[in-house]
Design a protein around this motif. Sequence first.
Motif: not given
Length: 167
Positions: A27-51
């Motif tokens: 949700a924060l990526v969608a709000i912060g990036g001002r995205l029209q469609t929400p980002p892929n949840e699995h991609l966000v989770l992968v980025v979190i795990v990698v970090l």
Amino acid sequence: FISFILGLFLLFVITGYMVLAQDIWTALVAIGGRLQTPPNEHLVLVVIVVLIAPFLVQRTLHALRYNCYIGFSSVSILCIALVHHAWMGSPSTILWWSTDFEDVLIAFPIITLSFLSIFNVLPIQNALVKPTRPRMLIAIDGAMLSCFLLTLIFGMAGYIYAAELTD
């Protein structure tokens, strides 16, 4: 047997952590990036795990403090969002005190579970350099007060937000 129980508990904790982080940060990526469609949840989770992954393979547990910061920031964002929704919601009738003993019995497990994390407060004194009694009291009192305030804010904001939907 104890190792199995601890492993199972750790599996549930990791699953809860990942679900919480995925929901909040998507949700924060969608709000912060001002995205029209929400980002892929699995991609966000992968980025979190990698970090987070480099901190998970350190030789000492001291490196896990960064994961604590990420978890605390996630919970803080969740609390702020809940308070915001409670503040902006329509006012409703709030039952501040119950006259029914059954309500107390229903809430008793919540009160009991809130004291299960008390064992986490005691190791705080081991983390202090040159611990003295006043410093230990400040650290323990601060930890207890911050946990109390966070629980109180979550509880009150959640109840005000969904007053009609609670029993």
